[in-house]
Design a protein around this motif. Structure first.
Motif, PDB file in Angstrom:
ATOM      1  N   THR A 308       5.007  46.700  66.326  1.00  0.00           N
ATOM      2  CA  THR A 308       5.266  46.811  64.885  1.00  0.00           C
ATOM      3  C   THR A 308       4.012  46.474  64.099  1.00  0.00           C
ATOM      4  O   THR A 308       3.664  47.153  63.124  1.00  0.00           O
ATOM      5  CB  THR A 308       6.413  45.872  64.472  1.00  0.00           C
ATOM      6  OG1 THR A 308       7.598  46.227  65.193  1.00  0.00           O
ATOM      7  CG2 THR A 308       6.676  45.969  62.981  1.00  0.00           C
ATOM      8  N   ASN A 309       3.314  45.425  64.512  1.00  0.00           N
ATOM      9  CA  ASN A 309       2.068  45.062  63.840  1.00  0.00           C
ATOM     10  C   ASN A 309       1.004  46.136  64.035  1.00  0.00           C
ATOM     11  O   ASN A 309       0.255  46.479  63.114  1.00  0.00           O
ATOM     12  CB  ASN A 309       1.554  43.724  64.371  1.00  0.00           C
ATOM     13  CG  ASN A 309       2.496  42.583  64.064  1.00  0.00           C
ATOM     14  OD1 ASN A 309       3.295  42.663  63.140  1.00  0.00           O
ATOM     15  ND2 ASN A 309       2.412  41.519  64.845  1.00  0.00           N
ATOM     16  N   LEU A 310       0.932  46.681  65.242  1.00  0.00           N
ATOM     17  CA  LEU A 310      -0.035  47.743  65.510  1.00  0.00           C
ATOM     18  C   LEU A 310       0.247  48.978  64.650  1.00  0.00           C
ATOM     19  O   LEU A 310      -0.668  49.613  64.133  1.00  0.00           O
ATOM     20  CB  LEU A 310       0.001  48.122  66.983  1.00  0.00           C
ATOM     21  CG  LEU A 310      -0.660  47.138  67.936  1.00  0.00           C
ATOM     22  CD1 LEU A 310      -0.361  47.521  69.377  1.00  0.00           C
ATOM     23  CD2 LEU A 310      -2.153  47.092  67.711  1.00  0.00           C
ATOM     24  N   GLN A 311       1.515  49.315  64.524  1.00  0.00           N
ATOM     25  CA  GLN A 311       1.872  50.482  63.729  1.00  0.00           C
ATOM     26  C   GLN A 311       1.482  50.267  62.270  1.00  0.00           C
ATOM     27  O   GLN A 311       0.940  51.158  61.618  1.00  0.00           O
ATOM     28  CB  GLN A 311       3.371  50.771  63.832  1.00  0.00           C
ATOM     29  CG  GLN A 311       3.816  51.967  62.999  1.00  0.00           C
ATOM     30  CD  GLN A 311       5.265  52.327  63.241  1.00  0.00           C
ATOM     31  OE1 GLN A 311       5.856  51.929  64.243  1.00  0.00           O
ATOM     32  NE2 GLN A 311       5.837  53.077  62.319  1.00  0.00           N
ATOM     33  N   GLY A 312       1.735  49.067  61.755  1.00  0.00           N
ATOM     34  CA  GLY A 312       1.370  48.784  60.372  1.00  0.00           C
ATOM     35  C   GLY A 312      -0.132  48.839  60.163  1.00  0.00           C
ATOM     36  O   GLY A 312      -0.615  49.389  59.168  1.00  0.00           O
TER      37      GLY A 312
END
Length: 429
Positions: A308-312
């Motif tokens: 999720t952090n990577l996607q953001g």
């Protein structure tokens, strides 16, 4: 690796197609950070591939850590320490040396500070020579002890100090923590996250891309170590030879680590360009296969290893152009007391200041860009050949690789170069 098929909802493919306009930003994270932001449809499976380790108990606490807001680190500059490890155990036994004491444990082979600006307008990748002499502080180790400070020691010793004799994700994380402590002590630049990729991971990622195309500016003839032979010109490298190209330090130049850094930067840029030229981000099955390969090679810090952090983060850098992803090497010169080691020159200070203050690095320090364009070699380089190697940044569509020079045969002829006034990149479109 097996081409595992997963069912995909129709709307997921449409979402991927809509995101192709973000290609530069997403490709950058897919290859430089070895992740993808468009893989939510198989989140659980892909998340399980990433090995994460919380290193907070192993950091020295002197740096002011960034409390990033949201899952895209929104509004914050980000410094990521990217490390390549050269253990040759298991799948990483790329040269037949599995089992020797020196190669079976975790060791750092490559180190880069990746700076993502707070306004998401640029990315700077600063390579740190493994032979750079630095002061390594006392570090907590995998073996449960605390090391003594090590003045004027090779930078890659920091990772080895923390990792000790371990090879698991805990050892890698503790090794990364000691490397981070060393970077922060040396540069004053706070490191927010780390990512580690191993030999096998790099090889499989290149193969997942179908190989990469790049320009070789200086003949490589290394029969004794990597068994790699490449003539000058445009070459297409598969995973095996791409790894050899990234590792080779013999058979060209003067055998120093500085020339190898130029190759690694060139390979990284070629991987970005290759993915951009393909339809990986608009083909759900191909994207899944590549993402699984890439993520499976990673050991990361706790926060950035969360998809999720990577996607953001990937979404937040979607507007960065390839010409705004720049590569440079810490300016250096041979140590007066050891010609096989290097020390940073005063030209490194403006680079560290720029990273601390989140301003562009001096243009004179930039050696190349992800779009394949080149620049003048960094000042005070200890390796004259590295200057020419820094121009190894171009892509080629249909040029065969010549991996090994046949015994007793004349060297193969390189493709005819373009006119002298033409940038080498222009002949490898």
């Amino acid at each position: 690796m097996p081409n595992t098929e997963k069912p995909h909802a129709r709307h997921s493919i449409k979402d991927l197609e809509r995101r192709t306009a973000r290609r530069v930003g997403l490709v950058f994270l897919s290859l430089v950070l070895f992740v993808t932001s468009a893989a939510g449809f198989v989140y659980t499976d892909l998340q399980s591939q990433v090995k994460r380790f919380d290193i907070s108990d192993y950091l020295d606490g002197s740096a002011t850590r960034t409390d990033a807001i949201g899952d895209s680190y929104d509004g914050h500059a980000l410094n990521i320490l990217v490390l390549g490890t050269d253990t040759r155990s298991g799948a990483n036994n790329v040269d037949g040396s599995d089992g020797s004491e020196d190669t079976s444990v975790a060791r750092s082979d490559t180190a880069m500070i990746m700076h993502v600006s707070a306004d998401r307008s640029r990315v700077e990748v600063v390579s740190i020579p493994r032979d750079l002499l630095v002061d390594i502080p006392s570090c907590k180790t995998y073996n449960g002890t605390e090391s003594a400070p090590q003045p004027e020691t090779m930078f890659n010793s920091a990772f080895a100090t923390g990792a000790g004799t371990g090879t698991d994700s805990k050892a890698l994380g503790i090794g990364a923590a000691c490397a981070i402590n060393t970077v922060e002590k040396t540069t004053g630049v706070n490191i927010d996250e780390f990512m580690i990729v191993d030999f096998h991971g790099l090889k499989t990622m290149i193969d997942a891309l179908g190989g990469v195309n790049l320009y070789v500016s200086e003949e490589i003839d290394d029969p004794d170590y990597t068994q790699l032979y490449l003539p000058v010109g445009c070459q297409h490298l598969n995973g095996t030879d791409g790894l050899k190209y990234a590792r080779a330090r013999h058979g060209y130049g003067n055998g120093s680590d500085i020339g190898r850094i130029a190759h690694q930067q060139n390979l990284m840029a070629a991987m970005i360009r290759t993915a951009q030229s393909k339809n990986i981000l608009s083909d759900a099955n191909q994207l899944y296969s590549f993402a699984r390969t890439a993520l499976g090679s990673l050991t990361t810090s706790e926060k950035i290893g969360n998809l999720t952090n990577l996607q953001g983060l990937a979404s937040s850098i979607q507007s960065i152009g390839m010409d705004r992803i720049t590569f440079l090497t810490v300016p250096n010169e041979p140590a007066r007391w050891d010609a096989n080691r290097v020390v940073a020159t005063d030209d490194a200070k403006p680079i560290w200041k720029a990273l601390r203050e989140d301003t562009p690095v001096p243009t004179g320090s930039v050696s190349g860009k992800a779009d394949g364009s080149t620049a003048s070699p960094a000042p005070n380089s200890s390796d004259a050949a590295a200057g020419s190697s820094s121009t190894d940044a171009a892509e080629q569509t249909d040029a065969p690789i010549v991996a090994d020079k046949p015994s007793g045969a004349p060297a193969p002829q390189a493709p005819a170069p373009a006119a002298p006034s033409t940038d080498p990149a222009a002949q490898c479109k």
